[in-house]
Design a protein around this motif. Structure first.
Motif, PDB file in Angstrom:
ATOM      1  N   ASP A 121       0.821  -1.407   0.173  1.00  0.00           N
ATOM      2  CA  ASP A 121       0.068   0.215   0.081  1.00  0.00           C
ATOM      3  C   ASP A 121       1.007   1.277  -0.191  1.00  0.00           C
ATOM      4  O   ASP A 121       2.034   1.107  -0.002  1.00  0.00           O
ATOM      5  CB  ASP A 121      -0.993  -0.035   1.259  1.00  0.00           C
ATOM      6  CG  ASP A 121      -0.377   0.009   2.396  1.00  0.00           C
ATOM      7  OD1 ASP A 121       1.067   0.428   2.746  1.00  0.00           O
ATOM      8  OD2 ASP A 121      -0.851  -0.502   3.583  1.00  0.00           O
ATOM      9  N   GLN A 122       0.364   2.267   0.070  1.00  0.00           N
ATOM     10  CA  GLN A 122       0.926   3.573   0.008  1.00  0.00           C
ATOM     11  C   GLN A 122       2.048   3.669   1.055  1.00  0.00           C
ATOM     12  O   GLN A 122       2.859   4.614   1.222  1.00  0.00           O
ATOM     13  CB  GLN A 122       0.377   4.871  -0.032  1.00  0.00           C
ATOM     14  CG  GLN A 122      -0.816   4.976   1.071  1.00  0.00           C
ATOM     15  CD  GLN A 122      -2.074   4.301   0.949  1.00  0.00           C
ATOM     16  OE1 GLN A 122      -2.199   3.435   0.015  1.00  0.00           O
ATOM     17  NE2 GLN A 122      -3.334   4.751   1.226  1.00  0.00           N
ATOM     18  N   VAL A 127      -0.419  -5.817   1.415  1.00  0.00           N
ATOM     19  CA  VAL A 127      -1.595  -5.572   1.195  1.00  0.00           C
ATOM     20  C   VAL A 127      -2.203  -7.239   1.337  1.00  0.00           C
ATOM     21  O   VAL A 127      -1.665  -7.999   0.936  1.00  0.00           O
ATOM     22  CB  VAL A 127      -2.384  -5.004  -0.041  1.00  0.00           C
ATOM     23  CG1 VAL A 127      -2.122  -3.572   0.049  1.00  0.00           C
ATOM     24  CG2 VAL A 127      -1.842  -5.758  -1.167  1.00  0.00           C
ATOM     25  N   GLY A 133      -2.480  -3.512  -4.701  1.00  0.00           N
ATOM     26  CA  GLY A 133      -1.527  -2.522  -4.597  1.00  0.00           C
ATOM     27  C   GLY A 133      -0.449  -2.408  -5.347  1.00  0.00           C
ATOM     28  O   GLY A 133      -0.518  -2.873  -6.612  1.00  0.00           O
TER      29      GLY A 133
END
Length: 191
Positions: A121-122, A127, A133
């Motif tokens: 993820d960011q 994920v 992702g």
């Protein structure tokens, strides 16, 4: 006695006409073929998978996403076809999946040896399975960055939070893990 192998590189004129390329594959008795999905689609439409013709034993498809229609056409083919995924920054090949009747969906497969694949993820956290992702790569085949472009290198080659002192490459591709442990390409997170 050793068996020899011959590399055939066809002219742009031949490659621009699927029927001419198919004739060359027949004439030269090509056993291994590496093509982009767009050209593979044209070859299949021109009759590559017809059993009365000489067929390559192996076809590696790489360089573009494989459309579902090509995947479906190759699933029942006698040609051992592989979907190869990998960016140039990873010396092109990172993952592979054999296309067969056991792979109903378009997959980019599993990592090659000495390759780590992360879907994050960011916040650079993994994920869950089935969740999209960004795809990150690490391993022996990764380049060290962009020549004379330290700004871009710093933005795309980032510290690997899972291996101290290691670096991973941020591909810009969106993917997810299937329940069977296969990588599924979803698209790009940029243009």
């Amino acid at each position: 006695m050793a068996l020899g192998h011959t590399l055939h590189i066809y002219s742009d004129q031949v490659k621009q006409d699927a029927f001419s390329l198919l004739d060359s594959i027949q004439t030269d008795k090509i056993d291994t073929l590496a093509v982009a999905p767009s050209l593979a689609t044209q070859l299949v439409q021109a009759g590559l998978c017809e059993t009365q013709r000489h067929q390559p034993k192996l076809m590696d498809i790489c360089g573009e996403p494989v459309p579902p229609s090509l995947w479906e056409a190759l699933r029942s083919s006698s040609i051992a076809s592989h979907n190869i995924y990998g960016p140039t920054e990873f010396t092109v090949y990172a993952t592979s999946e054999q296309i067969s009747d056991k792979t109903p969906e378009v997959e980019i497969g599993k990592p090659f040896a000495n390759t780590c694949v992360y879907i994050l993820d960011q916040n650079l956290q993994p994920v869950p399975i089935g969740v999209n992702g960004e795809l990150y790569l690490a391993g022996d085949n990764m380049s060290s960055g962009y020549l004379n472009r330290p700004d871009i290198t710093a933005s795309r080659f980032v510290a690997n939070p899972f291996m101290e002192g290691d670096v991973m490459y941020m591909t810009g591709d969106i993917a997810r893990w299937s329940a069977q442990g296969q990588l599924m390409f979803v698209g790009r997170c940029d243009n």
